[in-house]
Write an enzyme that holds these catalytic residues in place. Structure first.
Site, mmCIF file in Angstrom:
data_model
loop_
_atom_site.group_PDB
_atom_site.id
_atom_site.type_symbol
_atom_site.label_atom_id
_atom_site.label_comp_id
_atom_site.label_asym_id
_atom_site.label_seq_id
_atom_site.Cartn_x
_atom_site.Cartn_y
_atom_site.Cartn_z
ATOM 1 N N ASP A 187 -11.326 -12.754 8.233
ATOM 2 C CA ASP A 187 -9.990 -12.365 8.685
ATOM 3 C C ASP A 187 -10.055 -11.096 9.520
ATOM 4 O OD1 ASP A 187 -7.274 -12.723 9.007
ATOM 5 O OD2 ASP A 187 -6.734 -11.661 7.171
ATOM 6 N N VAL A 189 0.842 -1.189 0.000
ATOM 7 C CA VAL A 189 0.000 0.000 0.000
ATOM 8 C C VAL A 189 0.878 1.241 0.000
ATOM 9 C CG1 VAL A 189 -1.857 1.236 1.159
ATOM 10 C CG2 VAL A 189 -1.806 -1.258 1.234
ATOM 11 N N LYS A 247 -3.164 0.314 -3.522
ATOM 12 C CA LYS A 247 -2.816 -1.039 -3.101
ATOM 13 C C LYS A 247 -2.400 -1.827 -4.339
ATOM 14 C CE LYS A 247 -4.445 -4.948 -0.319
ATOM 15 N NZ LYS A 247 -5.507 -5.454 0.561
#
Length: 879
Positions: free
Chosen positions: A112, A4, A19
């Site tokens: 996640d 990033v 990104k």
């Protein structure tokens, strides 16, 4: 995954985050697919707590995403300096839960969630990295686990179970299917870490960490951080439950709990007092979510469903839950019953909202209801044992639907349904009649079907010849069940029983694999149809009193005296743990017959406000009939003298009587009653009081819509409105089908000249008013423009009135002298009625200048009452 960079969008002159997929991963198809998937997911989530995606592209071999540039730090970086304060942790947790709820509504599981994927910005939380997110329905591939713990490489690399190990739920580390509750476990781990500065699960090796996640519970936050309220402990503990079914079932519910804690953060919060019995309990955190609040005064703040291992309070509590203001429960012959889920967390109920029949779902920890089904006449809802799905009946079919949403699934044909129950991997249901696609199509009965679908099987409980069955209720063993029975095709016997006050109904205890059944004489009459069993007690209502009595289902015997637990109860249901939800008679939609002129000016009222189910004006405009409920739980038809407002009883049978409609000459009233064991049409001579049963279709339910203008026949239909008939009142009682279709058709009214019929139908997807030739129902025209129900003709046939779904009284100039000519509808006034497509809620005088309507203006919305800990030995011993 990805690098990033801070960058500048030169086209729009703004700072952005870029990104980029590293070159060494760009050639890998799986990493490229994950990168693309993240872009699609972020683009679908327009939410203040999800990082926004501006663009996606490829430069040469480099794939990139252009994201919102966030100023701040990750939660992981903030936690490196120590734990957050309670107010900070609760605020951040609520915002994370809000973002997760948005993702879950789009059918996505993050998989996640961890502090490194939470950005703390001046404007609040931003949830990052949806690269591992998946649709809820996606297949799960079990792969070897080779994760490191702590600061090593996170366990998200190729060939491993996806996610970061310290925040994985037990099902995730086992490679089992994941859903929204997997993210809720991770949220609990993040909340725990924000409060304590320590991870909820720690070990030196991956194997040790997995063992901790699978078998161990972290110490309560309050044990590490003194002063932590027990309510926050309970929220986190429930997030971290090992079994998904024991966790919060939605991130939205977690958000509501945390927001409540945030709003009460400045007050003293007491932990629950110790108790010797471990039992689920509700407390003030739930009450805060209820519009009605907590009725009992004992101060206690605990969260919902505290861990069974912890001590809890057993004080009985009574909570009121307000339904949406424009939602009205049907109070007719087969009333809507608010069905509480087996786990006591949800209530499902049918309601009419602006003329549309809807199936609602309400979390008892929420102030909002969710519409599961819209404009489908769902009846007799019942729960799956795991509280994740509902069974119901609609369009002559047995159907199921997940409470998470989605389309309903048809399991079997079910004409004339009489209720169902779900347990032991199968569904038990009762029918008033059968169809050729079911076994033994000649008669009604009980059937079972696998919960996944398949061929229904007869489940009769002989020897009970000539018997109809109503509302089967499976007991916890999935084999035994309660069933209400009453005589079929035997009106005389049923009426004789009704004179004794029993209506021929009885309650029996039976079993699916047994040829015997046991009568339970202590519960008889209408009460037998709704009796429930939970926590060792039978619960039923008699004379509007809710009763309970200890009951042994093995012997079929009561083991203790009965106890009154509530007064003024109309309908009710009971959860597996004994939590009770009911609607009080005082919460029914009280209305008042009110006169309006054509401009909507109120010109006076008649009688007192009450639970009126419907209204019909006599042809001369001097009398009206109304039908309303009583404290005894039945419903009767009453006559109102419009000059004095005095009510006189027209029917007195203990059964439900409704749908009264006057003959054109005013000498007779036709009405619908359940007194013969099924819905049937009766005609009452007003002068003599003599009542006559019309039984042209013995055993098949019929309800009345209206008369033909010559008074020689009635228009009747089957409940659900799929088949409409005309029945003559001569000696032969000839019944002739008029129309049958796939849509609901209701409230058919024949024009004064007998050549046309007006009715409301849902064939367009919404309730609208139509006019068609009578009796052929050809040359059909829709006359309403934005929804409508309950058409009524002016006596000269030159004007048609109806209720719009927003309660407006509408007028349609109409000419039937030759071919049908219809003008555009005109709004007259706001009637104050909550429109129902299956009722008659207003009448119009012969000249069309005045309207008598069941006005609900200014009335409060309906409420449901929840009783907690009412069936404990301690509470029953005090009553």
């Amino acid at each position: 995954m990805g690098e990033v960079y801070r960058a500048r969008d030169t086209r729009l002159d703004r700072a952005v985050a870029l990104k980029v997929l590293p070159e060494n991963l760009a050639a890998d198809a799986s990493h490229h697919a994950r990168f693309q998937r993240e872009a699609r997911i972020i683009s679908s989530l327009n939410h203040p707590h999800v990082c926004a995606l501006h663009d996606i592209g490829q430069h040469e071999s480099r794939h990139y995403l252009v994201l919102e540039l966030l100023e701040g730090e990750t939660l992981a970086a903030r936690l490196a300096r120590g734990p957050l304060s309670q107010s900070q942790a609760v605020r951040v947790g609520a915002q994370i839960a809000d973002a997760l709820a948005a993702a879950h509504r789009h059918g996505l599981v993050h998989r996640d969630l961890k502090p490194a994927n939470v950005m703390l910005t001046p404007s609040g939380v931003k949830l990052l990295d949806f690269g591992l997110a998946k649709p809820v329905s996606a297949e799960v591939v079990v792969t070897p686990l080779a994760a490191t713990v702590g600061g090593g490489t996170p366990a998200t690399a190729e060939g491993q179970i996806v996610g970061t190990l310290q925040y994985m739920a037990p099902e995730q580390v086992q490679g089992l299917p994941t859903d929204a509750r997997t993210d809720i476990f991770a949220l609990g781990a993040v909340l725990y870490e924000m409060m304590t500065g320590r991870k909820a699960f720690e070990a030196h090796t991956p194997a040790g960490l997995i063992a901790s996640i699978m078998r161990s519970d972290p110490p309560a936050v309050s044990a590490t951080v003194p002063g932590t309220p027990g309510s926050l402990d309970a929220v986190i503990e429930r997030c971290l439950a090992k079994e998904p079914g024991e966790r919060w079932q939605s991130a939205h519910d977690v958000k509501l709990q945390l927001e409540w804690l945030q709003s009460h953060a400045t007050g003293a919060v007491a932990s629950p007092p110790p108790a010797t019995v471990h039992r689920r309990v509700w407390g003030a955190s739930l009450a805060a979510a209820f519009a009605g609040g907590l009725v009992t005064a004992t101060p206690l703040v605990v969260a919902l469903w505290r861990s069974p291992a912890g001590p809890v309070d057993l004080v009985p509590r009574r909570l009121d839950m307000a339904l949406p203001k424009d939602a009205a429960l049907w109070t007719g012959a087969i009333p809507d019953v608010p069905e509480i889920s087996p786990d006591g967390r949800w209530v499902a109920y049918g309601a009419t909202v602006r003329g549309r029949r809807q199936l609602h779902l309400r979390s008892l920890a929420s102030t909002e209801s969710k519409v599961l089904l819209d404009n489908e006449d769902a009846a007799f809802p019942f729960w799956s044992p795991d509280s994740r799905a509902l069974g119901f009946f609609a369009q002559a079919s047995l159907k199921t639907i997940s409470i998470g949403g989605g389309a309903a699934r048809v399991l079997a044909p079910a004409p004339a349904p009489r209720g169902g129950s779900w347990g032991g991997g199968r569904i038990l249901f009762a029918l008033g009649r059968t169809s050729p696609t079911l076994p033994d199509p000649g008669g009604a009965g009980l059937y079972t079907i696998p919960e996944t679908g398949g061929a229904p099987r007869r489940a009769e409980i002989p020897p009970l010849p000539g018997t109809l069955y109503f509302r089967p209720r499976l007991l916890p063993d999935g084999r035994s069940f309660l069933i209400s029975t009453f005589p079929a095709n035997q009106p005389a016997a049923a009426l004789e029983a009704a004179e004794r006050g029993h209506q021929g109904q009885s309650l029996r205890l039976a079993a699916l694999d047994s040829r015997e059944s046991r009568l339970i004489p202590e519960v008889e009459g209408p009460a037998s149809a709704r009796a429930r069993f939970a926590v060792g007690h039978m619960i039923w209502a008699r004379d509007a009193q809710l009763l309970t009595r200890a009951f042994d289902p093995r012997s079929g015997q009561f083991t203790a005296p009965e106890v009154v637990i509530a007064q003024g109860v109309r309908v009710y249901s009971v959860a597996r743990d004994g939590t009770i939800v009911f609607q009080a008679q005082s919460s029914s939609p009280f209305t008042q017959p009110t006169w309006f002129d054509r401009k909507g000016v109120r010109e006076g009222t008649l009688a007192d406000p009450d639970a009126y189910g419907g209204l019909s004006l006599s042809p001369d405009g001097r009398r009206a009939s109304v039908w309303m409920g009583s404290r005894a739980g039945n419903q009767d038809v009453w006559e109102v003298d419009l000059s004095t407002g005095v009510l006189s009883r027209m029917t007195s049978d203990p059964a439900i009587d409704s749908d009264a409609t006057w003959a054109p000459d005013g000498t007779r009233v036709a009405f619908t009653s359940a007194r013969s064991g099924t819905l049937a049409v009766y005609v009452k001579d007003v002068a003599s009081g003599r009542e006559e049963l019309l039984a042209p279709m013995a055993g098949r339910p019929l309800v009345v819509d209206g008369w033909t203008p010559d008074g020689r026949a009635l228009v009747v239909r089957q409940p659900g409105g799929r088949n409409t008939y005309i029945v003559t009142l001569d000696a032969d009682r000839t019944l002739r089908p008029l129309v049958a279709n796939a849509f609901t058709m209701d409230e058919t009214q024949v024009s004064p000249d007998g050549r046309w019929a007006a009715y409301n139908s849902d064939e367009s997807g919404a309730w609208e008013v139509y006019v068609a030739r009578f009796p052929t129902f050809t040359s059909r025209r829709r006359v309403s423009t934005a929804g409508g129900v309950q058409p009524k003709w002016r006596r000269d046939g030159k004007e048609l009135f109806y209720l719009a779904l927003d309660s407006s009284m509408m007028s349609v100039p109409i000419d039937t002298s030759a071919e049908l000519t219809v003008q555009r509808p005109i709004k007259l006034f706001d009637s104050g009625i909550t429109p129902d497509p299956g009722l008659t809620q207003y009448g119009v005088t012969p000249d069309g200048q005045r309207f008598l309507a069941l006005d609900r203006s200014g009335r409060e919305g309906e409420t449901l009452t929840v009783l907690l800990n009412w069936l404990t030995p301690e509470n029953l011993g005090r009553r």
